[in-house]
Design a protein around this motif. Structure first.
Motif, mmCIF file in Angstrom:
data_model
loop_
_atom_site.group_PDB
_atom_site.id
_atom_site.type_symbol
_atom_site.label_atom_id
_atom_site.label_comp_id
_atom_site.label_asym_id
_atom_site.label_seq_id
_atom_site.Cartn_x
_atom_site.Cartn_y
_atom_site.Cartn_z
ATOM 1 N N PRO A 1 -0.639 8.605 -5.067
ATOM 2 C CA PRO A 1 -1.824 9.225 -4.456
ATOM 3 C C PRO A 1 -3.108 8.917 -5.228
ATOM 4 C CG PRO A 1 0.002 10.757 -4.390
ATOM 5 C CD PRO A 1 0.464 9.589 -5.212
ATOM 6 N N ARG A 2 -3.052 8.950 -6.565
ATOM 7 C CA ARG A 2 -4.248 8.670 -7.361
ATOM 8 C C ARG A 2 -4.650 7.202 -7.257
ATOM 9 N NH1 ARG A 2 -8.385 11.438 -8.845
ATOM 10 N NH2 ARG A 2 -7.419 12.859 -10.334
ATOM 11 N N GLN A 3 -3.668 6.304 -7.263
ATOM 12 C CA GLN A 3 -3.979 4.882 -7.103
ATOM 13 C C GLN A 3 -4.637 4.626 -5.755
ATOM 14 O OE1 GLN A 3 -0.062 3.277 -7.718
ATOM 15 N NE2 GLN A 3 -0.410 2.847 -9.890
ATOM 16 N N ARG A 4 -4.169 5.318 -4.726
ATOM 17 C CA ARG A 4 -4.751 5.145 -3.392
ATOM 18 C C ARG A 4 -6.185 5.674 -3.357
ATOM 19 N NH1 ARG A 4 -2.798 3.850 1.758
ATOM 20 N NH2 ARG A 4 -4.688 3.351 2.916
ATOM 21 N N GLU A 5 -6.428 6.796 -4.044
ATOM 22 C CA GLU A 5 -7.786 7.342 -4.116
ATOM 23 C C GLU A 5 -8.736 6.347 -4.776
ATOM 24 O OE1 GLU A 5 -7.554 12.187 -4.460
ATOM 25 O OE2 GLU A 5 -7.138 11.020 -6.253
ATOM 26 N N VAL A 6 -8.280 5.766 -5.876
ATOM 27 C CA VAL A 6 -9.104 4.788 -6.591
ATOM 28 C C VAL A 6 -9.328 3.555 -5.725
ATOM 29 C CG1 VAL A 6 -9.186 3.212 -8.563
ATOM 30 C CG2 VAL A 6 -8.432 5.581 -8.887
ATOM 31 N N HIS B 1 -5.688 2.002 -13.025
ATOM 32 C CA HIS B 1 -5.219 2.212 -11.652
ATOM 33 C C HIS B 1 -5.515 0.992 -10.777
ATOM 34 C CE1 HIS B 1 -3.756 6.219 -12.048
ATOM 35 N NE2 HIS B 1 -4.931 6.787 -12.277
ATOM 36 N N VAL B 2 -6.685 0.388 -10.972
ATOM 37 C CA VAL B 2 -7.053 -0.794 -10.189
ATOM 38 C C VAL B 2 -6.087 -1.939 -10.478
ATOM 39 C CG1 VAL B 2 -8.789 -2.599 -9.865
ATOM 40 C CG2 VAL B 2 -9.491 -0.204 -9.966
ATOM 41 N N SER B 3 -5.810 -2.177 -11.751
ATOM 42 C CA SER B 3 -4.897 -3.263 -12.133
ATOM 43 C C SER B 3 -3.505 -3.040 -11.552
ATOM 44 C CB SER B 3 -4.813 -3.367 -13.659
ATOM 45 O OG SER B 3 -6.062 -3.730 -14.209
ATOM 46 N N ALA B 4 -3.019 -1.804 -11.647
ATOM 47 C CA ALA B 4 -1.685 -1.491 -11.124
ATOM 48 C C ALA B 4 -1.648 -1.656 -9.607
ATOM 49 C CB ALA B 4 -1.297 -0.069 -11.515
ATOM 50 N N SER B 5 -2.712 -1.216 -8.937
ATOM 51 C CA SER B 5 -2.773 -1.316 -7.473
ATOM 52 C C SER B 5 -2.789 -2.767 -7.026
ATOM 53 C CB SER B 5 -4.023 -0.596 -6.951
ATOM 54 O OG SER B 5 -3.992 0.775 -7.265
ATOM 55 N N PHE B 6 -3.571 -3.590 -7.708
ATOM 56 C CA PHE B 6 -3.651 -5.004 -7.351
ATOM 57 C C PHE B 6 -2.295 -5.689 -7.525
ATOM 58 C CE2 PHE B 6 -8.492 -5.934 -7.910
ATOM 59 C CZ PHE B 6 -8.763 -4.992 -6.934
ATOM 60 N N ARG B 7 -1.562 -5.313 -8.575
ATOM 61 C CA ARG B 7 -0.232 -5.903 -8.780
ATOM 62 C C ARG B 7 0.703 -5.525 -7.638
ATOM 63 N NH1 ARG B 7 -1.056 -4.355 -14.192
ATOM 64 N NH2 ARG B 7 0.240 -2.498 -13.896
ATOM 65 N N LEU B 8 0.677 -4.257 -7.234
ATOM 66 C CA LEU B 8 1.550 -3.803 -6.155
ATOM 67 C C LEU B 8 1.176 -4.444 -4.819
ATOM 68 C CD1 LEU B 8 1.821 -0.005 -7.040
ATOM 69 C CD2 LEU B 8 3.670 -1.685 -7.124
ATOM 70 N N LEU B 9 -0.111 -4.663 -4.620
ATOM 71 C CA LEU B 9 -0.582 -5.261 -3.368
ATOM 72 C C LEU B 9 -0.468 -6.785 -3.368
ATOM 73 C CD1 LEU B 9 -3.857 -3.193 -2.784
ATOM 74 C CD2 LEU B 9 -1.671 -2.917 -1.629
ATOM 75 N N THR C 1 -11.967 -8.380 -2.951
ATOM 76 C CA THR C 1 -12.076 -9.003 -1.633
ATOM 77 C C THR C 1 -10.720 -9.047 -0.941
ATOM 78 O OG1 THR C 1 -13.947 -10.357 -2.347
ATOM 79 C CG2 THR C 1 -12.758 -11.085 -0.395
ATOM 80 N N GLU C 2 -9.692 -9.475 -1.671
ATOM 81 C CA GLU C 2 -8.354 -9.521 -1.087
ATOM 82 C C GLU C 2 -7.848 -8.113 -0.781
ATOM 83 O OE1 GLU C 2 -5.694 -11.811 -3.479
ATOM 84 O OE2 GLU C 2 -6.844 -13.663 -3.276
ATOM 85 N N ALA C 3 -8.242 -7.140 -1.603
ATOM 86 C CA ALA C 3 -7.828 -5.753 -1.358
ATOM 87 C C ALA C 3 -8.466 -5.211 -0.084
ATOM 88 C CB ALA C 3 -8.210 -4.877 -2.550
ATOM 89 N N VAL C 4 -9.731 -5.589 0.168
ATOM 90 C CA VAL C 4 -10.409 -5.163 1.396
ATOM 91 C C VAL C 4 -9.677 -5.709 2.619
ATOM 92 C CG1 VAL C 4 -12.500 -5.440 2.783
ATOM 93 C CG2 VAL C 4 -12.683 -4.867 0.363
ATOM 94 N N PHE C 5 -9.284 -6.978 2.560
ATOM 95 C CA PHE C 5 -8.551 -7.573 3.678
ATOM 96 C C PHE C 5 -7.207 -6.875 3.872
ATOM 97 C CE2 PHE C 5 -11.638 -10.940 3.500
ATOM 98 C CZ PHE C 5 -11.653 -11.448 4.786
ATOM 99 N N ALA C 6 -6.560 -6.514 2.771
ATOM 100 C CA ALA C 6 -5.275 -5.825 2.864
ATOM 101 C C ALA C 6 -5.436 -4.468 3.543
ATOM 102 C CB ALA C 6 -4.674 -5.647 1.469
ATOM 103 N N ALA C 7 -6.493 -3.732 3.153
ATOM 104 C CA ALA C 7 -6.735 -2.417 3.743
ATOM 105 C C ALA C 7 -7.071 -2.539 5.225
ATOM 106 C CB ALA C 7 -7.873 -1.722 2.999
ATOM 107 N N LEU D 1 0.821 -1.205 0.000
ATOM 108 C CA LEU D 1 0.000 0.000 0.000
ATOM 109 C C LEU D 1 0.856 1.256 0.000
ATOM 110 C CD1 LEU D 1 -2.820 -1.025 2.495
ATOM 111 C CD2 LEU D 1 -3.168 -0.312 0.133
ATOM 112 N N ASN D 2 2.017 1.175 0.621
ATOM 113 C CA ASN D 2 2.904 2.333 0.683
ATOM 114 C C ASN D 2 3.530 2.660 -0.671
ATOM 115 O OD1 ASN D 2 2.490 2.560 3.487
ATOM 116 N ND2 ASN D 2 4.077 1.035 3.898
#
Length: 213
Positions: free
Chosen positions: A149-154, A181-189, A195-201, A144-145
């Motif tokens: 900023p835009r990826q985090r907003e999305v 942005h969603v695809s890039a964020s999921f790769r980084l996470l 569902t997995e992103a919710v658990f990560a957050a 997540l770090n």
């Protein structure tokens, strides 16, 4: 802050309303004993948070969630229930819930969980996150770090259950940009879906709370 509390257990609903009204500033709390009545609430689109009981008469928890998710596209929806089945909670998150608060929790934990969701942050029970950790090792919190900023907003809006079209409108960008942005964020996470992103957050939020204690 406008909260819609959908629960047909009157004693619990009134107690939860009292707890919420003790917060500062006190939110406006609307009680609805059924999903049907909740969907008929005037100015439903202005609701900031929906607290939904999983067990409602005449409709399944998943169906109620999907109906309210479609009607309240910009609202945060958290399920409040005595049921703590991990598979059911996963299904609820997949259907658009942005959190789950057990009714069996202590008063102090309930108050803390409510303050968390009122701040617009994901809440999941620590015990559930521990099960998730045992089932799958992930570096998502550190990932997540790495988000822009835009990826985090999305991502923040994705984990709240908002569809790409709504996210695009809220942020003033195209749906294709949202998808990128969603695809890039999921790769980084290192996650595969929302569902997995919710658990990560939620895991990151818990680690921050523990670090501040």
């Amino acid at each position: 802050m406008k909260i819609l509390l959908v629960d047909d257990h009157n004693l619990f609903a009134e107690g939860l309303k009292t707890l919420l009204c003790d917060f500062d500033p006190a939110p406006e709390v609307i009680l609805c004993p059924s999903c049907e009545q909740a969907l008929d609430t005037p100015d439903l689109a202005a609701v900031d948070l929906v607290l939904l009981d999983y067990y409602l008469s005449g409709v399944s928890g998943i169906e109620a969630l999907r109906s309210l998710r479609a009607a309240c596209v910009n609202s945060l929806i958290a399920v409040v229930s005595a049921l703590e089945d991990p598979e059911v909670i996963h299904d609820l998150i997949e259907a658009g819930a942005a959190g789950f608060i057990p009714k069996t929790t202590t008063y102090a934990s309930l108050s803390s969980a409510l303050r968390t969701v009122l701040s617009g942050t994901i809440y999941l029970p620590p015990a559930l996150l521990a099960i998730q950790d045992n089932n799958k090792s992930t570096n998502a919190p550190s990932g997540l770090n790495l988000l822009s900023p835009r990826q985090r907003e999305v991502l923040d809006q994705v984990v709240m259950g908002k569809p790409n079209k709504v996210i695009a409108s809220n942020l003033g960008i195209s749906e294709n940009t949202v998808k990128a942005h969603v695809s890039a964020s999921f790769r980084l996470l290192q996650v595969k879906n929302r569902t997995e992103a919710v658990f990560a957050a939620a895991k990151l939020q818990n680690s921050r709370i523990e670090a501040s204690v």
